[in-house]
Design a protein around this motif. Structure first.
Motif: not given
Length: 391
Positions: A151, A188, A191-192, A194-196, A198-199
């Motif tokens: 990650c 985009q 957002d990617l 941000a998702n990474l 959070a993960e």
């Protein structure tokens, strides 16, 4: 005064029995107790093996001592009698405790013999299961660590892409179609990221720290220790049972009886203070002989105790009132301690079981059935854990 008298009576009887060993064992002590010329002459005659002269001198000396009237303080006599009663009470309590312990030891040895193999298998399975659980936890920790590193790598790459897109967007005219498309790509990519992120945060929370593995590691170590300890106990019990089987039933019963008799005669808690070291030594020899199943050695120890180690109780040795009273207080304290120990022992689950068990065979049959069920359940758990680790 009473000690040389009793010593000479033992020697006199030994001469009549023609027992050189007893004479020699008493002679060394008599030499240290001789307080007049007549006693020294007796010692010399015995050392020179002039038993005829020694016998005559012993008889004359004993008669002269018996002819003497010796005043005794009635308080001393009464206190000595009370002390002897306390000592007998203590002796009985020690014998009672020894009997309880002996009964428990015999039951435990039988338990190990009958159920030991099953229990060993169960403990081995628990040991295996604890090891598999620790390995599973460690593997899960490694997997999460690898996921977290991946990650991080993806996020690093995404940040680099974002930087490149940002640079391109800045180079484009603000009102161009390309700039609008670039902004969409930037959104985009953001957002990617941000998702990474959070993960990554979720993975961080799931990472197993070394101290978090400690319970599983401790469970594994405890299972190993329990297995090894039980295996050693099982082995020792098997050795004792094999030695017991080498004896006839009559010899086994005699060994138990003689051991209890000897332990009452030389237990360190029962002897006069100046004999405690000797009593400790004899107690060690006695217990070693019992462990070996050596009936002959215990029989010899009992004979030695009866012939050469008495009087051994404080009531036989003490004549000073203050010391007698001090000893009485000490013995009372020992009695109270033993009474408490026995009360606690008789409340223990193991003693309640042993003392109320009517059908030993039925009990062990039920235990074997229950342990087989436990073994089966553990085997299933181990198989499942092995499948999980292989998946």
């Amino acid at each position: 005064m009473s000690t040389p008298i009793k010593r000479l009576e033992i020697i006199k009887n030994a001469i009549e029995l023609e027992d050189d060993d007893i004479i020699l064992s008493q002679l060394a002590r008599l030499r240290s107790e001789a307080f007049d010329d007549e006693l020294l002459a007796i010692v010399t005659a015995l050392e020179n093996q002039n038993y005829t002269a020694a016998m005559a001198a012993i008889t004359a000396w004993l008669q002269s001592q018996r002819a003497m009237t010796q005043w005794r303080d009635p308080q001393v006599a009464a206190s000595k009698l009370e002390l002897r009663a306390l000592e007998e009470r203590l002796r009985d309590l020690i014998d009672r405790r020894n009997a309880r312990v002996q009964q428990l030891d015999e039951f435990n040895d039988l338990y190990f013999s009958r159920l030991g193999p099953l229990m060993s298998q169960i403990l081995q399975l628990r040991k295996t299961l604890a090891e598999l659980n620790l390995r599973r936890q460690q593997a899960e920790a490694r997997r999460r660590e690898e996921d977290y590193r991946r990650c991080q790598q993806y996020m690093s790459q995404a940040v680099e892409v974002l930087a490149t897109l940002t640079q391109r967007w800045r180079e484009l005219p603000a009102d161009s179609v390309q700039a609008a498309d670039a902004r969409k790509l930037l959104q985009q990519q953001s957002d990617l990221i941000a998702n990474l992120l959070a993960e990554a945060q979720e993975l961080e929370r799931g990472l197993t720290r070394e101290e978090e593995e400690e319970p599983a590691r401790q469970a594994r170590d405890e299972a190993n220790e329990e297995y090894e300890k039980y295996r050693e106990q099982h082995h020792d019990a098997e050795v004792r049972l094999r030695k017991g089987k080498a004896l006839s039933e009559e010899d086994q019963n005699e060994l138990k009886r003689l051991w209890r008799q000897a332990s009452k005669l030389c237990h360190p808690d029962l002897v006069a203070d100046d004999l405690k070291d000797e009593a400790n030594t004899m107690m060690v020899q006695l217990n070693q002989a019992k462990q070996r199943g050596d009936v002959k050695a215990i029989r010899s120890l009992v004979a030695r105790l009866q012939q050469g180690f008495e009087p051994i109780m404080a009531s036989d040795r003490l004549n000073d009132l203050e010391r007698i009273r001090k000893k009485m207080a000490q013995v009372r304290e020992q009695i109270d301690t033993l009474v408490s120990e026995l009360a606690e022992l008789e409340k223990e689950e193991s003693w309640l079981l042993v003392s109320t068990l009517n059908n030993m065979e039925s009990y062990f049959t039920q235990q074997e059935k229950a342990l087989r069920e436990v073994r089966t359940a553990l085997e299933l758990q181990v198989n499942e854990a092995q499948l999980d680790s292989a998946a």
